[in-house]
Scaffold this active site. Sequence first.
Site, mmCIF file in Angstrom:
data_model
loop_
_atom_site.group_PDB
_atom_site.id
_atom_site.type_symbol
_atom_site.label_atom_id
_atom_site.label_comp_id
_atom_site.label_asym_id
_atom_site.label_seq_id
_atom_site.Cartn_x
_atom_site.Cartn_y
_atom_site.Cartn_z
ATOM 1 N N LYS A 197 -43.360 12.888 -9.334
ATOM 2 C CA LYS A 197 -42.782 13.294 -10.618
ATOM 3 C C LYS A 197 -42.871 14.797 -10.827
ATOM 4 C CE LYS A 197 -43.162 8.913 -13.111
ATOM 5 N NZ LYS A 197 -43.852 8.089 -12.078
HETATM 6 C C1 LIG Z 1 -43.329 6.864 -11.625
HETATM 7 C C2 LIG Z 1 -43.870 6.369 -10.331
HETATM 8 C C3 LIG Z 1 -43.168 5.415 -9.535
HETATM 9 C C4 LIG Z 1 -41.882 4.779 -9.995
HETATM 10 O O1 LIG Z 1 -40.789 5.645 -9.959
HETATM 11 P P1 LIG Z 1 -39.452 5.282 -10.732
HETATM 12 O O2 LIG Z 1 -38.576 6.468 -10.601
HETATM 13 O O3 LIG Z 1 -39.852 5.015 -12.166
HETATM 14 O O4 LIG Z 1 -38.887 4.063 -10.087
HETATM 15 C C5 LIG Z 1 -43.694 5.077 -8.294
HETATM 16 N N1 LIG Z 1 -44.865 5.591 -7.862
HETATM 17 C C6 LIG Z 1 -45.558 6.484 -8.585
HETATM 18 C C7 LIG Z 1 -46.845 6.989 -8.051
HETATM 19 C C8 LIG Z 1 -45.105 6.900 -9.843
HETATM 20 O O5 LIG Z 1 -45.818 7.782 -10.558
#
Ligand SMILES: *Cc1c(COP(=O)(O)O)cnc(C)c1O
Length: 432
Positions: free
Chosen positions: A107
Amino acid sequence: MKYYSTNNHKHQVGLSEAVIKGLAPDNGLYMPERIPVLPNDLIEKMSEMSFREIGYAVIGALFSEDLTEKQIHELVDHTLSFDAPIVEVEEDVYSLELFHGPTLAFKDVGARFCSKLMSMLVEDKSKTLRVLVATSGDTGSAVANGFLGVEGVEVIILFPKGKVSKLQEKQFTTLGQNITALEVEGVFDDCQTLVKQAFLDRELNEKLMLTSANSINIARWIPQSLYYFYAFSQLPKTSKKVAFAVPSGNFGNIGAGILAQQMGLPIEQFVAATNVNKVVPEYLNGFPFKAKPSIPTVSNSMDVGNPSNFPRLLALYEGDEKRFRENVKGYFYTDEQTVEAIQAIQPKGYTLDPHGAVGYLGLKDFMAENPGYVGVFLETAHPGKFRDVVEEALGEKLILPERLAAFLEGEKKVIPMGKSFDEFKGFLKGLV
Ligand SMILES: *Cc1c(COP(=O)(O)O)cnc(C)c1O
């Protein structure tokens, strides 16, 4: 470029409005009206290009009508301040490591891009843009670190007291500068309600420029396509078809991969892997889409019962469900299977986090059913971020990377807040 709402193709806005508003007024998600296709020879040349050079080309194709070349370079340089290597875990199975950023999860890419773009789009530089974020953990840390020190933007994070893991809390309460953390006497939903009320409050919106940095914002969604291009470019030249497996919760990440594919990146197949929050794998296996309450699991960043980016995925296939179901295969796994995968891969010299483990399992099952592929799974977080689960699975202590350990030493600074809107509003009014 115009951006349309997934609820109404005729509702179209410019980049600035799409980013600052985040969500369309009809609650639809914004989508680019046109997906530019990159020339083949450019995609082939990417194996000799750096991550940033790839970034300039891809972001340039999407944003050059709205931003200058200088701005595009600044944006990409700020976003890609860390590497995203691929590591061969088994023959033809690669881990795309997206945890080399400041908060050790993927993210970071979207949050960094979003912060810089917002700061560029605020036309009146005498004004401060205030980003309100309610978080139960992950989003808060990525957004806070992504926006840290970005000019003209202040971030206010609301989190439920005592409901966030210590490490996550440290990642957004120790930063200072333009990041303020409010420790709310309540649960996550109370935090979210306060933020929603603030956006609806006329008086506040006249006094302050408020926005959110929600995960459905195009400024967080689109830049995630960059690491698909970069990962693909790092794969050894092969005549085999390529599959990407994405551990998914809200399905933004995989959607950005599909965007990269539609921009011309020759990915043959996507694998959507989830924990037991399996509404999308069920849909992909032929059932109607049906949102459900979320179930807690060891891969808790994917505990989503009503994935917010689902309308965006449908929009990418222009509503063609058959094509969607052919291009994306769905698999889901229990906590037990996730822990077993972590244990099984460790002797090969690789430590998975619970989310990456789900992606790995999906990839392996897909490849067993479809021989002749090279596969990449996305390792979306560093195992140290989920050390309780990983240490218990492996029966040994993990060595935390320095960046993560450094957060633990920071001093927590928060402003205590009740859950009444009046108190929160008083705080916000005090900012001007
Ligand atoms: C947010 C997150 C996900 C999921 O990603 P999406 O884009 O919501 O499908 C997977 N793994 C981690 C570690 C995350 O922080």
